[in-house]
Design an enzyme around this catalytic site. Structure first.
Site, PDB file in Angstrom:
ATOM      1  N   GLY A 212      46.432  39.649  44.742  1.00  0.00           N
ATOM      2  CA  GLY A 212      45.046  39.763  44.266  1.00  0.00           C
ATOM      3  C   GLY A 212      44.321  38.451  44.453  1.00  0.00           C
ATOM      4  O   GLY A 212      44.747  37.586  45.218  1.00  0.00           O
ATOM      5  N   ASN A 213      43.200  38.292  43.782  1.00  0.00           N
ATOM      6  CA  ASN A 213      42.468  37.018  43.836  1.00  0.00           C
ATOM      7  C   ASN A 213      41.693  36.826  42.535  1.00  0.00           C
ATOM      8  O   ASN A 213      41.766  37.654  41.637  1.00  0.00           O
ATOM      9  CB  ASN A 213      41.554  36.979  45.067  1.00  0.00           C
ATOM     10  CG  ASN A 213      40.537  38.100  45.044  1.00  0.00           C
ATOM     11  OD1 ASN A 213      39.693  38.152  44.173  1.00  0.00           O
ATOM     12  ND2 ASN A 213      40.661  39.024  45.994  1.00  0.00           N
ATOM     13  N   HIS A 214      40.942  35.734  42.460  1.00  0.00           N
ATOM     14  CA  HIS A 214      40.324  35.342  41.187  1.00  0.00           C
ATOM     15  C   HIS A 214      38.969  35.980  40.918  1.00  0.00           C
ATOM     16  O   HIS A 214      38.291  35.586  39.975  1.00  0.00           O
ATOM     17  CB  HIS A 214      40.155  33.816  41.148  1.00  0.00           C
ATOM     18  CG  HIS A 214      41.446  33.077  41.239  1.00  0.00           C
ATOM     19  ND1 HIS A 214      42.398  33.141  40.246  1.00  0.00           N
ATOM     20  CD2 HIS A 214      41.957  32.280  42.210  1.00  0.00           C
ATOM     21  CE1 HIS A 214      43.434  32.400  40.596  1.00  0.00           C
ATOM     22  NE2 HIS A 214      43.200  31.867  41.788  1.00  0.00           N
ATOM     23  N   SER A 215      38.534  36.918  41.720  1.00  0.00           N
ATOM     24  CA  SER A 215      37.196  37.486  41.489  1.00  0.00           C
ATOM     25  C   SER A 215      37.143  38.191  40.128  1.00  0.00           C
ATOM     26  O   SER A 215      38.026  38.989  39.794  1.00  0.00           O
ATOM     27  CB  SER A 215      36.855  38.481  42.602  1.00  0.00           C
ATOM     28  OG  SER A 215      35.671  39.160  42.273  1.00  0.00           O
ATOM     29  N   ALA A 280      35.635  40.698  46.581  1.00  0.00           N
ATOM     30  CA  ALA A 280      36.615  39.859  47.285  1.00  0.00           C
ATOM     31  C   ALA A 280      37.796  40.772  47.611  1.00  0.00           C
ATOM     32  O   ALA A 280      38.699  40.959  46.784  1.00  0.00           O
ATOM     33  CB  ALA A 280      37.033  38.691  46.406  1.00  0.00           C
TER      34      ALA A 280
END
Ligand code: PMT
Length: 403
Positions: A212-215, A280
């Site tokens: 995943g990512n930090h969005s 994102a």
């Protein structure tokens, strides 16, 4: 959420029996989270008390230029009141007050404020049927509308006199929806459909882990709210997020993976007018999803990845009249990289944000953007709250879409 939320409403009440219904009207506005101030004409006080209205509106009620019984009285400034309001509503509007409004007879605070107001003015007449039919009243109705006031027509029904006919003030609920619809119809994105992607995507490795990512979804949700406030019907397709939004024009579709986001976007893209991709999206996912939790081993673990579908590029290929806006989150060669994405993904514009700018990018409440169009002209914006950034982006789209 109503378009009246946060609106400053100045309610002018004149002396007719329908004034008793304004208590309910104030309640309805307050429930919709509007701010309400009330001005009564002297004769309106015979039909409803200032105390009732100040209690319901949670604001002082005005009825004269100053309080004659108070030797320390202050002047109730009609100009300030008129300028304060986002909209003024005169309900009930008697034949007497309508005639004064028409002629500019500012012998009470309400009419003086009306003459000072720069906002839209709605008026809801109420009187007996013969008064309503009188040529003098008809002339007031015509003149008041011709100079820009908005008539909320009287209804037919039983009147206070016992007669039946036209002249009943519109019911409070009908007044509220009349004003809501009127505001909605004037919004610049009324009737337009906007697709907005938001948040991250999660690509499952096994049942407990993901890429995943930090969005946080903040940027996309701010865009959805701003678009709905401008009257657009919004399809907000979002990855996992804690953000919340309640608005009758926002249809929220929750997805987890890039493939799910791809499917949800393609369900609505063809019928949309504008699409803004702030999500994102993970560029890669594990090639093989494992059904059981991967056990820890001493040896290193290699994960084979495969690309996810590029959702933005896929709609860029099939777009017809849609105005298509992508985002670019960059860490180096920002402008150059963003410009390449405009061409490779067939965009009308791209919103560049860089992780090198303090307060920009993931999970912050602020962002700093540059918008680049397909002719590679760029416009740089200051660091602002994500709500303000969203408004800037939509204003940019409104200005450039027709150009
Ligand atoms: O959610 P917040 O915490 O508020 O953070 C906001 C944000 C930083 C996520 C947002 O402002 C932002 O920059 N979003 C785009 C992030 C990104 O993935 O950029 P990119 O340069 O990798 O992708 C370019 C464009 O293609 C983006 O519009 C992206 O949505 C889209 N894309 C990318 C990959 C993919 N598989 N499908 C896509 O549609």
């Amino acid at each position: 959420m109503s378009v009246l939320q946060g609106k400053k409403i100045l309610l002018g009440i004149t002396g007719g029996i329908a004034a008793y219904k304004t208590a309910h009207l104030v309640r309805l506005f307050i429930k919709l989270k509007a701010e309400v101030r009330v001005i009564l004409t002297p004769s309106a006080k015979d039909f409803i008390t200032p105390l009732t209205l100040s209690t319901l509106s949670k604001n002082e009620v005005y009825s004269s230029f100053y309080n004659e019984e108070d030797e320390n009285a202050v002047w109730n400034n009609h100009v300030d009141l008129g300028l304060w309001a986002d909209l003024m509503l005169i309900a009930p509007a008697t034949a007497n007050t309508m005639s004064k409004m028409k002629n500019g007879t500012a012998d009470n605070l309400l009419v003086a404020t009306y003459l000072s107001a720069k906002c839209p003015v709605y008026f809801a007449p109420a009187m007996d049927l013969d008064m309503y039919k009188h040529a003098s009243t008809k002339e007031s109705l015509i003149t008041l509308q011709s100079i820009g006031n908005i008539l909320i027509p009287a209804a037919s029904g039983e009147l206070a006199s016992g007669l039946v006919g036209e002249g009943r003030m519109a019911e409070p609920e009908d007044i509220v929806s009349f004003i809501e619809n009127d505001i909605l119809n004037q919004l610049p994105l009324k009737g337009q459909k906007i697709v907005i992607t938001a948040g991250p995507t999660y690509e499952a490795i096994d049942p407990v882990r993901f890429i995943g990512n930090h969005s946080s979804g903040k940027m996309g949700f701010a865009l959805a709210k701003a678009a709905a406030h401008l009257g657009a019907e919004v399809y907000l397709i979002t990855g996992p997020t804690k953000e919340q939004v309640v608005h009758s024009l926002i249809h929220r579709v929750d997805v987890v993976s890039a493939q799910e986001m791809y499917d949800a976007v393609h369900d609505v893209f063809q019928e949309s007018n504008i699409a803004i991709f702030s999500a994102a999206v993970a560029d890669y996912k594990p090639k093989n999803k494992v059904d059981q939790k991967i056990k820890k081993a001493d040896a290193s673990l290699a994960l084979e990845l495969t690309p996810t579908p590029d959702i933005l590029a896929s709609v860029g290929k099939i777009k017809t009249n849609q105005y298509l806006v992508g985002f670019a989150l960059e860490t180096n060669n920002e402008l150059e990289n963003a410009k390449k994405k405009i061409t490779s993904k067939h965009l009308d514009a791209i919103v560049l944000n860089s992780l090198n700018d303090k307060g920009a990018g993931f999970a912050t409440n602020t962002n700093k953007i540059t918008i680049i169009d397909k002719n590679l002209n760029s416009e740089v914006f200051n660091l602002k709250s994500k709500d303000e950034v969203a408004q800037d982006i939509l204003t940019y789209i409104l200005q450039n879409r027709q150009a």
